[in-house]
Design a protein around this motif. Structure first.
Motif, mmCIF file in Angstrom:
data_model
loop_
_atom_site.group_PDB
_atom_site.id
_atom_site.type_symbol
_atom_site.label_atom_id
_atom_site.label_comp_id
_atom_site.label_asym_id
_atom_site.label_seq_id
_atom_site.Cartn_x
_atom_site.Cartn_y
_atom_site.Cartn_z
ATOM 1 N N ARG A 159 -3.382 8.542 -5.720
ATOM 2 C CA ARG A 159 -2.867 7.871 -4.521
ATOM 3 C C ARG A 159 -2.415 8.860 -3.456
ATOM 4 N N TYR A 188 -9.527 3.812 -6.426
ATOM 5 C CA TYR A 188 -9.785 4.760 -7.505
ATOM 6 C C TYR A 188 -9.688 4.130 -8.895
ATOM 7 N N VAL A 210 4.692 9.662 -2.222
ATOM 8 C CA VAL A 210 3.238 9.563 -2.027
ATOM 9 C C VAL A 210 2.902 9.624 -0.529
ATOM 10 N N ARG A 249 0.810 -1.209 0.000
ATOM 11 C CA ARG A 249 0.000 0.000 0.000
ATOM 12 C C ARG A 249 0.844 1.261 0.000
ATOM 13 N N GLY A 275 7.385 5.922 -3.738
ATOM 14 C CA GLY A 275 6.549 5.438 -2.636
ATOM 15 C C GLY A 275 6.639 6.382 -1.448
ATOM 16 N N HIS A 311 -5.612 -1.086 -6.511
ATOM 17 C CA HIS A 311 -6.479 0.046 -6.177
ATOM 18 C C HIS A 311 -7.889 -0.184 -6.722
ATOM 19 N N ALA A 350 3.414 2.589 -3.551
ATOM 20 C CA ALA A 350 2.375 3.550 -3.952
ATOM 21 C C ALA A 350 2.794 4.369 -5.167
ATOM 22 N N TYR A 371 -6.645 4.861 4.262
ATOM 23 C CA TYR A 371 -5.768 4.877 3.089
ATOM 24 C C TYR A 371 -6.174 3.810 2.093
#
Lengths: 443, 443
Positions: free
Chosen positions: B44, A346, B328, A156, B325, A228, A160, A342
């Motif tokens: 994100r 999307y 984000v 996650r 990562g 996602h 990301a 979180y």
């Protein structure tokens, strides 16, 4: 009636009140750590994490550690009242209800939640994530997938900024133990399973493990995170290990593979394929070296390339480690102003039906040992658009009865084509038996 | 003069301004991803991440992707002015200065920072962490250790509720490639290194890699995180691979080991031991299967048990994945109110001197081939309190010249005792040569 939001702390800004729901294999270890490592947890959280109660079904039953590590007075049968006076709620009771209602209640009251409940998340994650986002409280679940292995947070957060292409996970220790024993000792499934039960690696009723339900819940969670996109457990194509024979394992070895039960989440041009099934994994693949009850998750991302996360996927202390890591994060987030789940959906990619999956296959079959049979079988495959990578023909002891064994490895083919192809091959007069059809992954 | 704190955004709450310091192997990939994956990164992060400038030493030099992917107008030689107008600063220029000053400047102006600069963190991390905590901005550095492999976040967050006992890392791809080639192809060090250089796995000046400086910086960072204790690179005992011979690799195989350059951080009753050196790893250990230029970090924690994190430890795209990562996360934290470095040094454990490390050893020596020599050597070890686990004596072709080879594996012994013991053994008239002394780890 929705409870009033709880005050964020006891009034003492240096204390966060922790409610523990469940005192089983995991809960008892979480309680022990909260008491025994209180100073370290406080230093890392920024506040003392005070265990204010442990909800159990029967508070009078004697339990390991209660009365010694954990004061007996902390046990309560009133989980709702306990939730109402907590800042942080740990749910390790399992099952859908009352776990779901208690988590909803905690979120509504403004508490952050840490859960290890994969079944609940795979079935009803979205409503819980939405509630947590609206309330700006954490809903953390590292312990729900692969026990102690940090995999939820890496997928996650660490990834990301990347695009995950594929996740291949050995996420059920029981079935990995069973398949590993079949491979290393030549046991058949029932003997390996009986041994796993005797050693405590498998439950008396092993259905959830051997039929792949446990792995399917984890596959849904991993796919949701990686892509996602919301994926629920009933969108996961599932096949357990009950059809895997000792002969399959031996045949796998002859072509340089091992048999593993994999949770697979894959992004294709059309959408997301999520499935659980036994698969042949090349012996040189890092997943092939995952032995015994260990878990591992192999992730392929555009930027990062291949990654693997390895460790203990179950057990009280390993799972408690993951719960406590989430608890410290939830405490920090609470002190710095809260954040939310979180959870991100999307992308909303289409989740493909089971027969849209594309993989390579190994098909073993017994055929009449006479000229032209291989050509006949190959012709049927070609007619169905399934192309052959390799064929291995064995006329050994079997040739005495006029039969031969064929082992055909295909190039990547769509599951739907393969099923039709196998049916057509099975209909040939020269084909006596389709011994096995196994998918090949990790190539 | 300290700059005024920057406004937290451009004024548009949906945009965060990103400054990129450095446009080398990593920076160019970060820039490309910021442009090409802008929509995903926005979804994100919760805000659009707008690349507002790229600081380079010479803006006129032609660079891959500039003018095509990245508008040439974004390049600037004025890094300070760029930092002053950013919400998020990515530092991938490397080196101590001006990286340190620019990061300090960014933090002072209220920007969050993402860096891949291991050398800077290992040397001056504490001052940067303190500044970030005071300013409540993120200072993230996943990319500084083991490239794409999520290891900083798992150790700092996922294991925050656990007690880490030991970290064993293959954190330098160049040396792992070289040792792997020596093992699999029987090459000697100079040939394997030349090949690595030809393939781009090793720099023209390989000193930082082969002498263990790069691994030592990562060891310091990992130890700091794992033990909540500040460890700087000059507290790391360091020995590179230049002393490893083809014969060492062959001898290792005869006892079921492979030679790896390990970064080791270990918690003992007395404190923390942090070191980098070549070591014999049992062939069945998961680290033994880490081949080529791959990296892996093996972590042992009280609750979680053994964990391993595996992947690509270097390269533009993998390292950029880790940077993005972090970016984000930093964006999310910024939108939810900021948090700080989460660097924790509360435990402040003593960092032990090099000679306090306790490990097992394998000593190979050439002795006179006559009765009583083994007893003599064993007696010297016993006098120094070093106990023997196994001895293997070879009188093969060497017996022609009246010598024999001894391979002695000890039980765990303190580095200081071992050094004195080896010196004493070397002084025996019957001992012709100490061929090698290698530590054994991962048992």
């Amino acid at each position: 009636m929705t409870p009033e939001p709880a005050a964020p702390t006891t009034g003492d800004p240096g204390v966060l009140r922790v409610a523990l729901l469940g005192y089983g294999v995991v809960g008892s270890q979480v309680a022990r750590a909260l008491v025994e490592n209180a100073d370290d947890l406080a230093a890392r959280s920024g506040a003392r994490l005070e265990l204010v109660g442990v909800a159990v079904r029967d508070a009078s039953r004697p339990r390991d550690g209660v009365g010694t590590v954990v004061p007996a007075s902390l046990l309560t049968e009133d989980a709702e009242a306990l939730v109402d006076r907590a800042d942080l709620v740990i749910e390790v009771m399992g099952g859908l209800e009352p776990a779901r209602s208690l988590i909803r209640r905690a979120i509504a009251a403004g508490a952050s939640v840490v859960t290890a409940n994969k079944a609940l998340l795979a079935a009803q994650g979205p409503e819980l994530f939405e509630a947590a986002d609206a309330a700006r409280v954490d809903l953390a679940f590292e312990a729900a997938v692969a026990g102690a292995i940090p995999i939820v947070r890496p997928v996650r957060e660490s990834l990301a900024g990347d695009q995950v292409r594929r996740v291949l996970g050995i996420v059920n220790g029981t079935t990995n133990y069973v398949l590993d024993q079949m491979t290393t000792l030549g046991l058949d499934l029932s003997d390996a399973l009986a041994e796993a039960q005797a050693l405590g690696f498998a439950e008396a009723d092993p259905t959830a493990d051997v039929e792949g339900y446990d792995a399917a819940a984890k596959a849904a969670i991993l796919a949701s995170l990686a892509f996602h996109t919301r994926v629920s457990i009933d969108q996961v194509a599932r096949e357990g290990i009950t059809g895997v024979t000792a002969a399959d394992v031996v045949a796998a070895a002859t072509t340089g593979h091992v048999v593993k039960l994999l949770a697979i989440a894959e992004r294709t041009a059309e959408g997301v394929s999520v499935r659980v099934h036994p698969a042949l994994v090349p012996a040189a693949h890092p997943l092939a070296a995952v032995h015994g009850a260990f878990n591992a998750v192999f992730v392929e991302a555009d930027g990062a390339g291949p990654l693997m996360f390895y460790g203990q996927g179950a057990g009280g202390r390993p799972t408690a480690s993951a719960v406590l890591g989430d608890l410290v994060s939830a405490a920090r987030d609470r002190l710095s102003g809260g954040k939310g789940s979180y959870e991100s959906a999307y992308a909303s990619l289409p989740v493909l039906p089971a027969d849209a999956a594309v993989t390579r296959y190994q098909v073993r079959l017994v055929v009449a040992d006479r000229p032209g049979v291989l050509a006949q079988v190959a012709g049927v495959l070609a007619d169905h658009g399934v192309s052959i990578d390799a064929v291995r023909q064995t006329t050994g002891e079997e040739s005495a009865d006029g039969t031969a064994s064929l082992l055909i490895t295909t190039h990547a083919a769509r599951e739907a084509s393969l099923a039709a192809t196998v049916a057509a091959v099975d209909g040939l007069g020269s084909v006596h038996e389709i011994t096995s059809v196994l998918r090949v992954e990790g190539v």
